[in-house]
Design an enzyme around this catalytic site. Structure first.
Site, mmCIF file in Angstrom:
data_model
loop_
_atom_site.group_PDB
_atom_site.id
_atom_site.type_symbol
_atom_site.label_atom_id
_atom_site.label_comp_id
_atom_site.label_asym_id
_atom_site.label_seq_id
_atom_site.Cartn_x
_atom_site.Cartn_y
_atom_site.Cartn_z
ATOM 1 N N ASP A 55 0.823 -1.221 0.000
ATOM 2 C CA ASP A 55 0.000 0.000 0.000
ATOM 3 C C ASP A 55 0.853 1.265 0.000
ATOM 4 O O ASP A 55 0.671 2.152 -0.829
ATOM 5 C CB ASP A 55 -0.913 0.059 1.246
ATOM 6 C CG ASP A 55 -2.010 -0.987 1.211
ATOM 7 O OD1 ASP A 55 -2.424 -1.387 0.106
ATOM 8 O OD2 ASP A 55 -2.456 -1.410 2.298
ATOM 9 N N ARG A 96 -0.457 3.830 16.957
ATOM 10 C CA ARG A 96 -0.928 4.900 16.057
ATOM 11 C C ARG A 96 -0.717 6.311 16.593
ATOM 12 O O ARG A 96 -0.249 7.171 15.844
ATOM 13 C CB ARG A 96 -2.390 4.677 15.651
ATOM 14 C CG ARG A 96 -2.652 3.421 14.795
ATOM 15 C CD ARG A 96 -1.519 3.028 13.930
ATOM 16 N NE ARG A 96 -1.840 1.980 12.957
ATOM 17 C CZ ARG A 96 -0.932 1.205 12.405
ATOM 18 N NH1 ARG A 96 0.345 1.331 12.724
ATOM 19 N NH2 ARG A 96 -1.267 0.292 11.518
ATOM 20 N N ASP A 115 -7.450 2.633 11.923
ATOM 21 C CA ASP A 115 -6.163 3.331 11.961
ATOM 22 C C ASP A 115 -6.223 4.733 11.375
ATOM 23 O O ASP A 115 -5.587 5.650 11.880
ATOM 24 C CB ASP A 115 -5.091 2.487 11.262
ATOM 25 C CG ASP A 115 -4.741 1.251 12.085
ATOM 26 O OD1 ASP A 115 -4.882 1.314 13.317
ATOM 27 O OD2 ASP A 115 -4.338 0.231 11.504
ATOM 28 N N SER A 148 -3.132 -9.503 5.703
ATOM 29 C CA SER A 148 -2.707 -8.140 5.997
ATOM 30 C C SER A 148 -2.160 -8.161 7.422
ATOM 31 O O SER A 148 -2.842 -8.589 8.352
ATOM 32 C CB SER A 148 -3.906 -7.211 5.866
ATOM 33 O OG SER A 148 -3.663 -6.033 6.590
HETATM 34 N N1 ARG Z 1 -8.118 -4.483 14.160
HETATM 35 C C1 ARG Z 1 -6.927 -4.013 14.759
HETATM 36 C C2 ARG Z 1 -7.048 -2.575 15.161
HETATM 37 O O1 ARG Z 1 -7.883 -1.884 14.656
HETATM 38 C C3 ARG Z 1 -5.688 -4.291 13.958
HETATM 39 C C4 ARG Z 1 -5.563 -3.628 12.619
HETATM 40 C C5 ARG Z 1 -4.262 -4.029 12.062
HETATM 41 N N2 ARG Z 1 -4.024 -3.749 10.681
HETATM 42 C C6 ARG Z 1 -3.634 -4.688 9.795
HETATM 43 N N3 ARG Z 1 -3.222 -4.285 8.656
HETATM 44 N N4 ARG Z 1 -3.673 -5.968 10.031
HETATM 45 O O2 ARG Z 1 -6.322 -2.116 16.000
#
Ligand code: ARG
Length: 400
Positions: free
Chosen positions: A20, A101, A130, A182
């Site tokens: 990405d 984050r 995120d 992912s």
């Molecule tokens: N669902 C989790 C969160 O919102 C993890 C997201 C992680 N991203 C990924 N690309 N796997 O914190």
């Protein structure tokens, strides 16, 4: 976003080296931006691959690629408050991604200032948490920064379309092997999404897990780890003083070997979607269990129960991207005052996918053997119980 700009504007892109954000670099520079790819090391193993990632970023069109090692700040300023608070989202998710984050947003804002950039960018999709966490944090920290989210804007709808774009534009992308999942990884855990996991009735295939041994194949002999806390902070492991970050790294390795820290859950995203998430977080699992165990030894019952409510709210605040808010500061002040007596040791047994606290001690222990014992040493006044029961039940008994 306008397709062309008069003067080249500089943008700091949170760059991971993945598909990405590699495509993001090209896409942004094709729209006239001068792109600085900014990699934040939060323990995802980026330093080890940095030369490859840097080369890829430059080949995608970045003006430069920089890396900043923020692992220590991540551990001390983000993970630690969450551990002390007992923050676990929906009873299962230990918040590895969510905690990173606000730190990344802060680093982006600082780098933008240093580099005199007018904009920052990220590679989050429009469906996840995120984007919210990063953008809310950025807006609080520096409302003047222009925020760009290419993945939310461009036409490409799948990883395949992104790979086709890369091919058309002749830009290098990461090797294909991991493309069905992912991933997001840091010191506190790894999040694994998509591919076969999108069907909640599919058990995660063995290869979905990255860190942990299958509990069925874990050693037949348990390991014991003893964690010493000082006011809620892990300070020693098996009797040795270590920096918090080293304690996390060591427990990740030992826990993973025993298959500890796997989570498979249906999670409620902030944007209203339910998603199926798989996590591995050995150190986080062990440390949360040990910390809670010590609290149960050293805090009174009302405090424990009230703090549980705070833990739940704190976990939502982290999940929901509200790190840089007055409520977070206020929660920290409360939590900090609860941790004054959370000092002592907890021994945890790791075995076949489980982590179980089996021994605990503290100079502030509220446990009194003289009260709890069923032996002759008993100091508890059993006769006093009769009066207590009479008053305790009083409101519920019919009286004339
Ligand atoms: N669902 C989790 C969160 O919102 C993890 C997201 C992680 N991203 C990924 N690309 N796997 O914190």
């Amino acid at each position: 976003m306008k397709p062309t700009l008069k003067k080249k504007q500089k943008v700091i892109l949170a760059y991971s080296g993945g598909l990405d954000t590699s495509v993001c670099i090209h896409w942004l520079s094709a729209r006239g931006y001068s792109v600085v790819g900014f990699c934040v090391d939060v323990g995802q193993g980026i330093a080890e691959n940095f030369s490859v990632i840097k080369k890829r970023g430059l080949a995608c069109g970045a003006e430069k690629i920089v890396i900043q090692d923020l692992r220590e700040s991540f551990a001390e300023d983000y993970i630690l408050p969450a551990l002390k608070a007992g923050a676990i989202y929906e009873g299962k998710y230990l918040l590895a991604t969510a905690l990173s984050r606000p730190l990344i947003a802060k680093a982006l804002a600082e780098t933008a200032q240093k580099e005199k950039a007018t904009a920052v960018a990220h590679g989050c999709t429009g469906k996840g948490n995120d984007q919210v966490r990063i953008e809310v944090s950025l807006r609080v920290l520096n409302p003047k920064l222009n925020i760009l989210a290419p993945v939310r804007e461009w036409e490409m709808k799948s990883r395949q379309e992104e790979m086709d774009y890369a091919k058309r534009k002749r830009i290098p992308i990461p090797p294909k092997k991991d493309s069905v999942y992912s991933l997001d990884q840091n010191l506190w855990g790894i999040a694994i999404e998509s591919g076969p996991l999108e069907d909640p009735w599919n058990e995660p295939p063995a290869e979905a897990y990255r860190w942990t041994t299958d509990p069925a194949k874990a050693p037949n002999k348990p390991d014991y780890v003893t964690i010493e806390f000082n006011r809620g902070k892990p300070v020693k492991l098996n009797g040795r003083s270590l920096p918090f970050i080293k304690i996390i790294e060591t427990l990740n390795a030992t826990g993973a070997r025993h298959g500890v820290g796997r989570v498979d859950m249906i999670e409620d995203r902030l944007v209203g979607i339910k998603s199926r998430e798989v996590y591995e977080a050995p150190a986080a699992t062990i440390l949360h269990l040990a910390h809670k165990e010590l609290e149960h030894l050293t805090l009174d019952r009302e405090m424990l129960s009230f703090k549980e409510g705070i833990a739940q709210r704190y976990s939502r605040l982290i999940y929901d991207g509200l790190w840089f808010t007055p409520l977070k500061t206020a929660f920290d002040a409360f939590v900090e005052s609860t941790q004054k007596t959370v000092t002592g040791q907890v021994k945890v047994k790791l075995f076949k996918g489980t982590a179980m606290p089996v021994a605990r001690k503290s100079p502030y222990s509220r446990y009194a053997e003289s009260l709890a014992t069923y032996s002759g040493k008993d100091l508890f006044d059993q006769k006093a119980a009769a009066g207590f029961i009479a008053l305790w039940g009083l409101p519920y008994i019919k009286h004339r």
